[in-house]
Design an enzyme around this catalytic site. Structure first.
Site, short mmCIF file in Angstrom:
data_model
loop_
_atom_site.label_atom_id
_atom_site.label_comp_id
_atom_site.label_asym_id
_atom_site.label_seq_id
_atom_site.Cartn_x
_atom_site.Cartn_y
_atom_site.Cartn_z
N GLU A 65 0.89 -1.17 0.00
CA GLU A 65 0.00 0.00 0.00
C GLU A 65 0.92 1.21 0.00
OE1 GLU A 65 -2.86 0.29 3.31
OE2 GLU A 65 -2.61 2.46 3.22
N ARG A 92 1.37 10.32 0.85
CA ARG A 92 1.83 11.27 1.86
C ARG A 92 3.10 12.02 1.49
NH1 ARG A 92 1.36 7.47 7.17
NH2 ARG A 92 -0.54 6.51 6.47
N THR A 128 -3.96 6.27 2.26
CA THR A 128 -4.07 7.66 2.74
C THR A 128 -4.86 8.51 1.74
OG1 THR A 128 -1.79 7.32 3.54
CG2 THR A 128 -2.84 9.39 4.10
N LYS A 137 -10.91 -1.02 6.85
CA LYS A 137 -9.64 -0.82 7.55
C LYS A 137 -10.02 -0.31 8.94
CE LYS A 137 -5.86 2.59 7.39
NZ LYS A 137 -4.58 2.73 6.70
#
Ligand code: 3PG
Length: 187
Positions: free
Chosen positions: A44, A48, A73, A133
């Site tokens: 993943e 960021r 994210t 998640k």
């Protein structure tokens, strides 16, 4: 049609999902090779760092057969659309807004929305989702939260992330409502 486009099936193939933030593009190939050596066939890549999109494009270009490239994210519907254009294998968000939810559902790409509270889970169930998640896992209550959510939401499966590491990931995976775990400790 399955509402999350087969995210459960992807998670079921990977006990652990390494969450990786790339700051140097040269690292992409090395990281994927290192994961493959550990028999981990997914990643993943987070949105960021300034080089995140370049890292995703590179990863998709060199993707080994059977290896899943996910993007994490995700905090806006625009990023979901970017993921769709790039053709990523799955998408992960730490939480959900109406805009993100709609973009996920229009994408046809497997997606894993973030939840922490019962209300988050109930909102997701209301949209026909059943796989989340659990983030941040440690702040949500850790293994205690997994146990409590198992009795309240028996149809739901989780990928705990955020505070999962080498010493507790096996405890998480021991629970039937946990399909896989995610974390940055792997890289
Ligand atoms: C994530 O985005 O999923 C988390 O930041 C990973 O959490 P960790 O660094 O505690 O593993």
């Amino acid at each position: 049609m399955e509402k999350q486009f087969g995210i459960r099936n992807i998670l079921a193939q990977h006990e652990v999902i390494p969450v990786v933030s790339i700051t140097n593009i040269d690292e992409v190939e090395k990281v994927i090779e290192m994961l493959k050596l550990k028999s981990i066939n997914c990643i993943e890549l987070t949105l960021r760092s300034p080089s995140a999109y370049q890292a995703i494009e590179t990863a998709l270009k060199i993707r080994p057969s059977g290896f899943h490239i996910g993007v994490g994210t995700i905090v806006s519907s625009y990023q979901v659309k970017d993921c769709k254009s790039l053709g990523v294998d799955f998408m992960v968000s730490p939480g959900v807004s109406n805009g993100i939810a709609e973009a996920f559902e229009e994408s046809s790409i497997p997606f894993l929305p973030g939840v922490m509270t019962p209300s988050d889970i109930i909102s997701g169930i209301g949209r026909g989702w059943n796989t989340f998640k659990l983030f941040p896992f440690d702040l949500a209550g850790g293994v205690k939260a997994i146990k409590t959510y198992a009795s309240v939401f028996p149809q739901v499966r989780f990928c705990p992330t955020g505070g999962v590491h080498e010493t507790n990931y096996k405890d998480c995976l021991a629970h039937d409502n946990v399909i896989s775990v995610g974390g940055s400790w792997l890289v």
